[in-house]
Enzyme design. Structure first.
Site, PDB file in Angstrom:
ATOM      1  N   HIS A  77       0.845  -1.187   0.000  1.00 14.55           N
ATOM      2  CA  HIS A  77       0.000   0.000   0.000  1.00 14.55           C
ATOM      3  C   HIS A  77       0.885   1.243   0.000  1.00 14.55           C
ATOM      4  CE1 HIS A  77      -3.874  -2.040   1.727  1.00 14.55           C
ATOM      5  NE2 HIS A  77      -3.308  -2.740   0.771  1.00 14.55           N
ATOM      6  N   GLU A 116       1.188   3.812   1.921  1.00 15.64           N
ATOM      7  CA  GLU A 116       1.832   4.191   3.174  1.00 15.64           C
ATOM      8  C   GLU A 116       3.034   3.296   3.481  1.00 15.64           C
ATOM      9  OE1 GLU A 116      -2.654   4.956   3.723  1.00 15.64           O
ATOM     10  OE2 GLU A 116      -1.354   3.560   2.665  1.00 15.64           O
ATOM     11  N   CYS A 139      -6.153   2.280   5.430  1.00 16.68           N
ATOM     12  CA  CYS A 139      -6.849   1.071   5.859  1.00 16.68           C
ATOM     13  C   CYS A 139      -6.412   0.728   7.288  1.00 16.68           C
ATOM     14  CB  CYS A 139      -6.557  -0.086   4.911  1.00 16.68           C
ATOM     15  SG  CYS A 139      -4.850  -0.710   5.006  1.00 16.68           S
ATOM     16  N   CYS A 146      -2.669  -0.016   7.512  1.00 19.45           N
ATOM     17  CA  CYS A 146      -1.800   1.147   7.349  1.00 19.45           C
ATOM     18  C   CYS A 146      -1.962   2.139   8.495  1.00 19.45           C
ATOM     19  CB  CYS A 146      -2.081   1.822   6.013  1.00 19.45           C
ATOM     20  SG  CYS A 146      -1.560   0.838   4.589  1.00 19.45           S
TER      21      CYS A 146
END
Length: 258
Positions: free
Chosen positions: A55, A57, A94, A97
């Site tokens: 992801h 991040e 999410c 993250c």
């Protein structure tokens, strides 16, 4: 507000770049708040890397760690640096993250739209309010500051562009030929999922408080179509140059802990 918009615009351009390269259009940049310099960035890379944790991040976190190590820093200087970072991300992190950002010591998150299915900063869970996850090696709980709703409609539109496209790399590709791209209707933003009224006023000022009361967007019905409909092929080179110019920050963190 001007600073929030300037940096979220960079993240939106990077998200558009991700969309144009077959990835989910979610991106973030890490800004060293004292100097207002971009020191790292990341975009969703799950399709290309075939990794479920790639992801935006996580990509940016790894970039910071690599830069610290390349400059001879250690875990102490890394933790010191993370304390000064603000994460600007197009979509609410999410749960995975949100937890990673918190445990790394990043305590300010500016984001565009909520994450209806997996949001970890208010929509589904509020990881930032969970006192059980603290920065490694620290006993004191540090409250995360959230600044939601910055260019929310632009972030939503990028996701809509993605979800009307065919994704041939999906485990079970779905036919999307009949899906229509909605450019007109947007759900209200439920501010109180993320911040209370006092926090809203602290972020945006008393004059904007009606937006909190009415669950409306900060920019009302305005959408920056130039950012989300055009390609931004130079954004990677631009961000790389910005990051190269932040070596002085990394060296200061290193010397402080030698």
């Amino acid at each position: 507000m001007e600073t929030y918009i300037r940096h979220i615009d960079e993240a939106l351009k990077l998200a558009r770049y991700a969309l144009d390269h077959g990835e989910t259009p979610v991106a973030c940049i890490f800004v060293h708040e004292p100097s207002d310099k971009v020191i790292a960035y990341g975009m969703n890379d799950t399709n290309d890397s075939l990794s479920g944790i790639a992801h935006a991040e996580f990509v940016a976190i790894r970039m910071v760690r690599d830069m610290i190590q390349d400059n001879g820093g250690n875990e102490s200087s890394l933790k010191e640096l993370f304390k000064d970072i603000t994460c600007y991300v197009t979509v609410e992190p999410c749960i995975m993250c949100a937890s990673a950002l918190k445990q790394m010591g990043i305590h300010k998150i500016v984001f565009g739209c909520g994450n209806d299915r997996f949001g970890g900063n208010g929509t589904v869970l509020s990881i930032h309010n969970d006192t059980s996850t603290t920065v490694y090696g620290m006993q004191q709980y540090e409250q995360t500051k959230l600044v939601p709703g910055i260019k929310r409609r632009e972030a939503i539109m990028l996701l809509r562009y993605f979800y009307v496209r065919e994704n041939g790399r999906a485990p079970k590709p779905r036919t999307k030929a009949e899906r229509k791209l909605d450019k007109e209707t947007f759900p209200p933003i439920e501010w109180n999922k993320y911040i209370n009224r006092n926090q809203f006023i602290d972020n945006f000022g008393e004059a904007m408080a009606q937006h909190f009361d009415d669950n409306t967007d900060l920019q009302d019905d305005e959408i920056d179509w130039d950012i989300i409909e055009n390609r931004h092929d130079k954004i990677i080179a631009m961000l790389q140059e910005e990051c190269l110019n932040c070596s002085d920050i990394l060296l200061k963190k290193k010397s402080r802990h030698e």
